[in-house]
Design a protein around this motif. Structure first.
Motif, PDB file in Angstrom:
ATOM      1  N   PHE A  25       0.805  -1.219   0.000  1.00  0.00           N
ATOM      2  CA  PHE A  25       0.000   0.000   0.000  1.00  0.00           C
ATOM      3  C   PHE A  25       0.837   1.266   0.000  1.00  0.00           C
ATOM      4  O   PHE A  25       1.963   1.284   0.473  1.00  0.00           O
ATOM      5  CB  PHE A  25      -0.932   0.043   1.218  1.00  0.00           C
ATOM      6  N   GLY A  26       0.221   2.320  -0.498  1.00  0.00           N
ATOM      7  CA  GLY A  26       0.811   3.652  -0.426  1.00  0.00           C
ATOM      8  C   GLY A  26       1.795   3.938  -1.533  1.00  0.00           C
ATOM      9  O   GLY A  26       2.123   3.075  -2.350  1.00  0.00           O
ATOM     10  N   PRO A  27       2.259   5.165  -1.554  1.00  0.00           N
ATOM     11  CA  PRO A  27       3.182   5.575  -2.614  1.00  0.00           C
ATOM     12  C   PRO A  27       4.519   4.843  -2.548  1.00  0.00           C
ATOM     13  O   PRO A  27       5.208   4.712  -3.546  1.00  0.00           O
ATOM     14  CB  PRO A  27       3.370   7.073  -2.382  1.00  0.00           C
ATOM     15  N   GLU A  28       4.883   4.367  -1.394  1.00  0.00           N
ATOM     16  CA  GLU A  28       6.133   3.629  -1.256  1.00  0.00           C
ATOM     17  C   GLU A  28       5.903   2.120  -1.234  1.00  0.00           C
ATOM     18  O   GLU A  28       6.824   1.348  -0.964  1.00  0.00           O
ATOM     19  CB  GLU A  28       6.862   4.075   0.013  1.00  0.00           C
ATOM     20  N   GLY A  29       4.677   1.712  -1.506  1.00  0.00           N
ATOM     21  CA  GLY A  29       4.347   0.292  -1.513  1.00  0.00           C
ATOM     22  C   GLY A  29       5.056  -0.418  -2.649  1.00  0.00           C
ATOM     23  O   GLY A  29       5.237   0.122  -3.733  1.00  0.00           O
ATOM     24  N   GLY A  30       5.454  -1.615  -2.370  1.00  0.00           N
ATOM     25  CA  GLY A  30       6.192  -2.375  -3.372  1.00  0.00           C
ATOM     26  C   GLY A  30       5.454  -3.630  -3.775  1.00  0.00           C
ATOM     27  O   GLY A  30       4.335  -3.899  -3.347  1.00  0.00           O
ATOM     28  N   GLN A  31       6.093  -4.377  -4.615  1.00  0.00           N
ATOM     29  CA  GLN A  31       5.554  -5.647  -5.062  1.00  0.00           C
ATOM     30  C   GLN A  31       5.677  -6.663  -3.929  1.00  0.00           C
ATOM     31  O   GLN A  31       6.652  -6.651  -3.187  1.00  0.00           O
ATOM     32  CB  GLN A  31       6.332  -6.124  -6.280  1.00  0.00           C
ATOM     33  N   ARG A  46       1.265  -5.967  -6.636  1.00  0.00           N
ATOM     34  CA  ARG A  46       1.224  -4.761  -5.823  1.00  0.00           C
ATOM     35  C   ARG A  46      -0.223  -4.450  -5.428  1.00  0.00           C
ATOM     36  O   ARG A  46      -0.489  -3.520  -4.682  1.00  0.00           O
ATOM     37  CB  ARG A  46       1.818  -3.605  -6.611  1.00  0.00           C
ATOM     38  N   SER A  47      -1.149  -5.227  -5.924  1.00  0.00           N
ATOM     39  CA  SER A  47      -2.576  -5.009  -5.685  1.00  0.00           C
ATOM     40  C   SER A  47      -3.035  -5.741  -4.429  1.00  0.00           C
ATOM     41  O   SER A  47      -2.964  -6.975  -4.356  1.00  0.00           O
ATOM     42  CB  SER A  47      -3.375  -5.504  -6.891  1.00  0.00           C
ATOM     43  N   GLY A  48      -3.526  -4.976  -3.463  1.00  0.00           N
ATOM     44  CA  GLY A  48      -4.044  -5.581  -2.242  1.00  0.00           C
ATOM     45  C   GLY A  48      -5.212  -6.505  -2.510  1.00  0.00           C
ATOM     46  O   GLY A  48      -5.345  -7.556  -1.885  1.00  0.00           O
TER      47      GLY A  48
END
Length: 88
Positions: free
Chosen positions: A27-33, A47-49
């Motif tokens: 999640f978020g702008p710093e969320g990764g794979q 990267r999709s919750g």
């Protein structure tokens, strides 16, 4: 799972915290794979919750209910388009 009359807030928080830990990294702008393995042995990178939650095979009734609610909310909010603000 305990009967409804014995369901304590601690059990709810533990369940939600476990689900949160699964998807938090994406999640978020710093969320990764997130790399995870399905029960079939297939490795997935997402990267999709919602994709991550959909891939889970949950046995816990409360966890299934929470995931179902999240997925329904996601389906509704993805359909809504926010109007673009006019340029000044």
């Amino acid at each position: 799972m305990l009967p409804v009359e014995h369901l304590h807030l601690e059990h709810v928080l533990q369940t939600v915290s476990a689900l949160e830990s699964v998807v938090l990294r994406s999640f978020g702008p710093e969320g990764g794979q997130v790399l995870f393995t399905r029960d079939t042995g297939q490795a997935m990178l997402s990267r999709s919750g919602t994709t991550i939650l959909t891939a889970l095979r949950l046995e816990h009734p409360l966890a299934r209910m929470v995931v179902e609610c999240v997925l329904k909310h996601s389906a509704v909010t993805e359909k809504q388009q926010l109007p673009l603000l006019p340029d000044d």
